[in-house]
Design a protein around this motif. Structure first.
Motif, PDB file in Angstrom:
ATOM      1  N   THR A   1      -5.968   8.044  -4.358  1.00 31.82           N
ATOM      2  CA  THR A   1      -5.735   6.600  -4.524  1.00 31.82           C
ATOM      3  C   THR A   1      -4.569   6.285  -5.448  1.00 31.82           C
ATOM      4  OG1 THR A   1      -7.331   6.425  -6.346  1.00 31.82           O
ATOM      5  CG2 THR A   1      -8.179   6.123  -4.122  1.00 31.82           C
ATOM      6  N   ASN A   2      -4.036   7.294  -6.157  1.00 28.77           N
ATOM      7  CA  ASN A   2      -2.852   7.045  -6.997  1.00 28.77           C
ATOM      8  C   ASN A   2      -1.688   6.600  -6.120  1.00 28.77           C
ATOM      9  OD1 ASN A   2      -4.263   7.779  -9.254  1.00 28.77           O
ATOM     10  ND2 ASN A   2      -3.041   9.578  -9.737  1.00 28.77           N
ATOM     11  N   HIS A   3      -0.966   5.593  -6.563  1.00 28.70           N
ATOM     12  CA  HIS A   3       0.222   5.048  -5.887  1.00 28.70           C
ATOM     13  C   HIS A   3      -0.131   4.252  -4.634  1.00 28.70           C
ATOM     14  CE1 HIS A   3       2.497   7.584  -8.588  1.00 28.70           C
ATOM     15  NE2 HIS A   3       1.888   8.652  -8.135  1.00 28.70           N
ATOM     16  N   LEU A   4      -1.420   3.921  -4.430  1.00 28.40           N
ATOM     17  CA  LEU A   4      -1.799   3.053  -3.320  1.00 28.40           C
ATOM     18  C   LEU A   4      -2.124   1.668  -3.858  1.00 28.40           C
ATOM     19  CD1 LEU A   4      -4.217   5.321  -1.208  1.00 28.40           C
ATOM     20  CD2 LEU A   4      -1.735   5.110  -1.022  1.00 28.40           C
ATOM     21  N   ASP A   5      -1.756   0.624  -3.093  1.00 37.84           N
ATOM     22  CA  ASP A   5      -2.149  -0.713  -3.512  1.00 37.84           C
ATOM     23  C   ASP A   5      -3.615  -0.928  -3.140  1.00 37.84           C
ATOM     24  OD1 ASP A   5      -2.286  -1.740  -0.747  1.00 37.84           O
ATOM     25  OD2 ASP A   5      -0.106  -1.616  -0.794  1.00 37.84           O
ATOM     26  N   LEU A   6      -4.172  -2.060  -3.593  1.00 40.26           N
ATOM     27  CA  LEU A   6      -5.606  -2.280  -3.463  1.00 40.26           C
ATOM     28  C   LEU A   6      -6.045  -2.379  -2.001  1.00 40.26           C
ATOM     29  CD1 LEU A   6      -5.887  -4.746  -6.424  1.00 40.26           C
ATOM     30  CD2 LEU A   6      -7.189  -2.638  -6.234  1.00 40.26           C
ATOM     31  N   ASP A   7      -5.260  -3.059  -1.170  1.00 36.02           N
ATOM     32  CA  ASP A   7      -5.626  -3.172   0.243  1.00 36.02           C
ATOM     33  C   ASP A   7      -5.678  -1.796   0.901  1.00 36.02           C
ATOM     34  OD1 ASP A   7      -5.822  -5.893   0.074  1.00 36.02           O
ATOM     35  OD2 ASP A   7      -3.803  -6.298   0.828  1.00 36.02           O
ATOM     36  N   THR A   8      -4.734  -0.932   0.545  1.00 38.47           N
ATOM     37  CA  THR A   8      -4.683   0.410   1.143  1.00 38.47           C
ATOM     38  C   THR A   8      -5.849   1.265   0.660  1.00 38.47           C
ATOM     39  OG1 THR A   8      -2.265   0.225   1.155  1.00 38.47           O
ATOM     40  CG2 THR A   8      -3.202   2.388   1.590  1.00 38.47           C
ATOM     41  N   VAL A   9      -6.231   1.131  -0.615  1.00 35.80           N
ATOM     42  CA  VAL A   9      -7.392   1.871  -1.123  1.00 35.80           C
ATOM     43  C   VAL A   9      -8.648   1.463  -0.348  1.00 35.80           C
ATOM     44  CG1 VAL A   9      -8.899   2.227  -3.115  1.00 35.80           C
ATOM     45  CG2 VAL A   9      -6.429   2.211  -3.434  1.00 35.80           C
ATOM     46  N   GLU A  10      -8.805   0.161  -0.107  1.00 32.66           N
ATOM     47  CA  GLU A  10      -9.982  -0.312   0.629  1.00 32.66           C
ATOM     48  C   GLU A  10      -9.961   0.188   2.073  1.00 32.66           C
ATOM     49  OE1 GLU A  10      -9.896  -4.508   0.058  1.00 32.66           O
ATOM     50  OE2 GLU A  10     -10.648  -4.398  -1.995  1.00 32.66           O
ATOM     51  N   TRP A  11      -8.761   0.246   2.682  1.00 32.48           N
ATOM     52  CA  TRP A  11      -8.667   0.797   4.037  1.00 32.48           C
ATOM     53  C   TRP A  11      -9.044   2.278   4.043  1.00 32.48           C
ATOM     54  CZ3 TRP A  11      -5.443   4.843   5.452  1.00 32.48           C
ATOM     55  CH2 TRP A  11      -5.472   5.173   6.809  1.00 32.48           C
ATOM     56  N   LEU A  12      -8.565   3.031   3.049  1.00 29.39           N
ATOM     57  CA  LEU A  12      -8.863   4.461   2.977  1.00 29.39           C
ATOM     58  C   LEU A  12     -10.368   4.690   2.829  1.00 29.39           C
ATOM     59  CD1 LEU A  12      -7.838   7.391   2.830  1.00 29.39           C
ATOM     60  CD2 LEU A  12      -7.591   7.100   0.351  1.00 29.39           C
ATOM     61  N   GLU A  13     -11.022   3.872   2.025  1.00 28.97           N
ATOM     62  CA  GLU A  13     -12.482   3.980   1.886  1.00 28.97           C
ATOM     63  C   GLU A  13     -13.159   3.816   3.239  1.00 28.97           C
ATOM     64  OE1 GLU A  13     -13.269   2.264  -2.637  1.00 28.97           O
ATOM     65  OE2 GLU A  13     -13.689   1.023  -0.897  1.00 28.97           O
ATOM     66  N   GLU A  14     -12.762   2.781   3.963  1.00 27.92           N
ATOM     67  CA  GLU A  14     -13.373   2.527   5.275  1.00 27.92           C
ATOM     68  C   GLU A  14     -13.071   3.665   6.241  1.00 27.92           C
ATOM     69  OE1 GLU A  14     -13.395  -0.915   8.780  1.00 27.92           O
ATOM     70  OE2 GLU A  14     -12.094  -1.115   7.028  1.00 27.92           O
ATOM     71  N   TYR A  15     -11.849   4.166   6.195  1.00 28.79           N
ATOM     72  CA  TYR A  15     -11.437   5.268   7.081  1.00 28.79           C
ATOM     73  C   TYR A  15     -12.308   6.499   6.846  1.00 28.79           C
ATOM     74  CZ  TYR A  15      -8.276   8.542   9.463  1.00 28.79           C
ATOM     75  OH  TYR A  15      -7.738   9.488  10.319  1.00 28.79           O
ATOM     76  N   LEU A  16     -12.509   6.860   5.581  1.00 27.94           N
ATOM     77  CA  LEU A  16     -13.294   8.053   5.257  1.00 27.94           C
ATOM     78  C   LEU A  16     -14.776   7.842   5.523  1.00 27.94           C
ATOM     79  CD1 LEU A  16     -11.494   9.097   1.949  1.00 27.94           C
ATOM     80  CD2 LEU A  16     -11.294  10.198   4.184  1.00 27.94           C
ATOM     81  N   ASN A  17     -15.246   6.617   5.348  1.00 25.00           N
ATOM     82  CA  ASN A  17     -16.660   6.330   5.597  1.00 25.00           C
ATOM     83  C   ASN A  17     -17.011   6.392   7.072  1.00 25.00           C
ATOM     84  OD1 ASN A  17     -18.083   5.979   3.160  1.00 25.00           O
ATOM     85  ND2 ASN A  17     -17.161   3.978   2.824  1.00 25.00           N
TER      86      ASN A  17
ATOM     87  N   THR B   1      -4.262   3.361 -15.182  1.00 24.21           N
ATOM     88  CA  THR B   1      -5.381   4.223 -14.801  1.00 24.21           C
ATOM     89  C   THR B   1      -4.951   5.471 -14.040  1.00 24.21           C
ATOM     90  OG1 THR B   1      -5.784   3.035 -12.721  1.00 24.21           O
ATOM     91  CG2 THR B   1      -6.893   2.207 -14.689  1.00 24.21           C
ATOM     92  N   ASN B   2      -3.687   5.531 -13.597  1.00 28.19           N
ATOM     93  CA  ASN B   2      -3.225   6.723 -12.878  1.00 28.19           C
ATOM     94  C   ASN B   2      -3.364   7.962 -13.760  1.00 28.19           C
ATOM     95  OD1 ASN B   2      -2.598   5.309 -10.612  1.00 28.19           O
ATOM     96  ND2 ASN B   2      -0.388   5.448 -10.819  1.00 28.19           N
ATOM     97  N   ASP B   3      -3.972   8.987 -13.231  1.00 28.70           N
ATOM     98  CA  ASP B   3      -4.103  10.302 -13.877  1.00 28.70           C
ATOM     99  C   ASP B   3      -5.095  10.323 -15.048  1.00 28.70           C
ATOM    100  OD1 ASP B   3      -2.107  11.443 -12.186  1.00 28.70           O
ATOM    101  OD2 ASP B   3      -0.569  10.532 -13.445  1.00 28.70           O
ATOM    102  N   LEU B   4      -5.767   9.198 -15.323  1.00 27.16           N
ATOM    103  CA  LEU B   4      -6.774   9.211 -16.392  1.00 27.16           C
ATOM    104  C   LEU B   4      -8.136   9.536 -15.797  1.00 27.16           C
ATOM    105  CD1 LEU B   4      -5.961   6.139 -18.684  1.00 27.16           C
ATOM    106  CD2 LEU B   4      -5.274   8.521 -18.961  1.00 27.16           C
TER     107      LEU B   4
END
Length: 631
Positions: free
Chosen positions: A178-194, A461-464
């Motif tokens: 999720t690093n370097h992804l915007d919020l909409d893309t993170v939510e899409w990735l969640e749905e994709y993996l689910n 929050t990146n890398d923490l």
């Protein structure tokens, strides 16, 4: 079906064991998260599982015919290749057919297309081609002919993520996806993996991601591994139980060790063989009793300099680069205690806005006026340049030897470093030995101890790791100055911000009163209303040819709707009421303090705080009256 198993895995660096005797397995359908503090060896563990580096002890077994896809933190490909070549550089025959198809379309090669169409049908590659376009589009990869070497670090990570998703492996291993992804893309990735059947092992600090995607947790802690069957919320509960039990076990071992130590000291140097078992047992007991659990006891509340009545005023500012206008006619007046989130797709101008506020960039139009008392603390996405041969504590002491807390207490930088999860031994490590997350944590600390009163954090929050995020959140919750945060971490935004600057595109920035979850609920509500209106809208007859354009019927909103507050205004009014109640409660307590007496310094301080509260109350009451009149 067991896809991967690891038996007695161990890895050391020099004379220090990073982890040892790790036993681990992942089966078909598992979606497992690997979590742990920075420096515990999460990335090293993934590199051992994928065969990139060998283990010092133990063995990793992967089931025959299982395809493994791995996204590491710093993906590296041939920098001279176009993006499309990088994405389709796998041995997957379907991917190779789609690659040829895309290339023929780009070159308008009709003869090649005719031949490839048969292969597309043969391999049933049409679904793959559609999925390719969806994945690339969602990840913001539009210029597939660009050379990989010309991309930024974030773009490279998204290209590597697209590549590994499109390979459709049986086991997908992702390191901080999720690093370097915007919020909409993170939510899409969640749905994709689910919705996919992929078995997953992921390292991420995104707590919403952990809760919604993962069903198992593997924690690396002090060189050992602990498995939890459940999501992140379940893990937190069970980890707390484990730590309480371990603490009780350590206390019991220490009490027993005192008795055994007394016996050892009383024995003559030439001990008999009958006592050897007891001596050996004592060594095991000693190892258990001397375990240390690093715990943060100090409340993080670094003192800040006082803000004056004027903070920052943005007056119709605009900024563009070339023909593209990123920010257009934006205005805002910052107030004391502002806690603002900044969200929007990558490349819309979020960092540009921050750089203009701090004076690093000048607007093309408009004016920015900054109060004399404002002291910025600006955490950027780019890394600070450290002297690799300098020790951690020496770098911090170059800024300050001691730090004054908001309580008035003065603490050493060593104490503050401990609160930021740098153990006493870690404080004397050289910078070259720090992990990426530890460097980020140090970078944050160096900014915070300068006691800014206007704090700007660009993707902090990146890398923490999660423990570091919890420490940072507690600090920011107590931070008395103004706060602006750009972040893709939804949990982080929900805890810390009160309203959000939303980059809507084409230079427009809107101000939403609420946290990120409330913003998403509002956006979903608006989208549902649009769909409902579109479905229920009557089909108007075609206008008569002679009728003027102005005569076309336009549905008007009901009169009552004009007298209602918007959703944003309702949320703002609710927040104002809560703020006013809180301010009144604080003021009442301060008045009681004044009446009960105190030192001259205390009386002056309380009087000043009451004055500031009165100013804030006046501002909020005026705004509340304005909203109530509109209602």
């Amino acid at each position: 079906m067991n896809y991967l198993s690891a038996e007695n895995i161990a890895k050391s660096f020099g004379d220090r064991w990073l982890f040892r005797n790790i036993n681990f397995g992942i089966s078909k359908g598992d979606k497992m998260a690997l979590i742990g503090t920075n420096g515990t060896g999460k990335t090293t563990f993934l590199n051992i599982l994928t065969g990139k580096i060998p283990a010092d002890e133990g063995e990793v077994s992967i089931r025959k015919d299982i395809r493994v896809g791995y996204l590491d933190q710093s993906p590296a490909f041939d920098e001279g290749l176009p993006v499309l070549e990088v994405i389709f550089s796998s041995n997957n025959p379907v991917a190779q057919v789609v690659k040829r198809y895309e290339h023929a379309i780009e070159n308008d090669d009709h003869d090649e297309l005719a031949e490839i169409m048969e292969d597309m049908d043969k391999h049933n590659a049409w679904d793959f081609e559609h999925r390719t376009k969806e994945v690339l589009g969602r990840l913001g990869i539009h210029h597939t002919d660009s050379l990989y070497g010309t991309l930024s670090g974030g773009q490279r990570k998204r290209v590597a993520l697209a590549k590994v998703l499109l390979e459709d492996p049986d086991l997908l291993i992702l390191d901080e996806p999720t690093n370097h992804l915007d919020l909409d893309t993170v939510e899409w990735l969640e749905e994709y993996l689910n919705t996919s059947n992929t078995t997953l092992l992921v390292v991420t600090h995104d707590r919403y991601f952990l809760d919604t995607v993962c069903n198992q947790m593997l924690e690396l802690d002090h060189g050992s591994a602990y498995t939890y069957k459940g999501n992140y919320s379940y893990f937190l509960e069970k980890k707390a139980e484990r730590e309480e039990l371990e603490a009780a076990t350590i206390d019991k071992a220490r009490n027993l060790m005192r008795k055994e130590l007394e016996w050892i000291r009383k024995q003559p140097k030439a001990r008999g063989t009958k006592a050897k078992y007891r001596i050996d047992a004592f060594e095991d007991l000693k190892e258990k009793a001397t375990q240390k659990k690093f715990d943060v006891q100090m409340e993080l509340n670094v003192r800040t300099s006082r803000l004056g009545s004027k903070i920052i005023e943005l007056e119709n500012i605009s900024k563009g680069f070339g023909e593209r206008e990123l920010i257009k006619n934006f205005e805002y007046t910052f107030r004391r205690g502002d806690r603002i989130g900044v969200v929007g797709k990558n490349g819309m101008g979020k960092s540009t806005l921050l750089n203009m506020i701090t004076g690093e960039l000048q607007p093309d139009k408009g004016r920015i006026s900054t109060g004399e008392t404002v002291q910025f603390g600006y955490y950027k996405q780019t890394d600070l340049v450290f002297n690799e041969n300098q020790r951690v504590i020496d770098i911090v002491k170059d800024v300050a030897e001691v730090v004054q807390l908001g309580t008035g207490e003065t603490v050493t930088v060593s104490h503050l470093l401990q609160a930021f999860l740098f153990s006493p031994s870690k404080q004397y490590d050289f910078i070259s030995k720090l992990s990426g997350g530890e460097r980020r944590r140090l970078q944050l600390l160096l900014i915070l101890i300068k006691q800014p009163n206007f704090l700007i954090l660009d993707e902090p929050t990146n890398d923490l790791d999660i423990d570091s995020l919890n420490v940072l959140e507690e600090f920011l919750l107590n931070f008395p100055g103004c706060l602006m945060i750009v972040s893709h971490d939804r949990y982080f935004l929900d805890r810390l911000v009160q309203h959000i600057f939303v980059f809507d595109g084409e230079g427009k920035i809107s101000d939403f009163p609420g946290n990120y979850t409330e913003l998403r609920d509002y956006q979903d509500e608006q989208e549902a209303e649009k769909k409902l209106a579109a479905n229920n809208a009557p089909k108007a007859p075609a206008p008569a040819p002679a009728a003027p354009k102005e005569a076309a019927p336009v549905p008007s909103a009901p009169v009552s709707a004009k007298r209602k507050l918007s959703y944003k205004e309702q949320k703002e009014m609710e927040q104002l009421e809560a703020d006013l109640a809180k301010l009144e409660k604080t003021k009442t307590q301060l008045v009681e303090n004044l009446n009960s007496g105190g030192s001259h310094e205390d009386l002056a301080k309380w009087s000043k705080q009451i004055e500031e509260i009165n100013e804030s109350q006046e501002e909020k009451e005026l705004r509340w009256l304005e909203l109530s009149e509109n209602a």
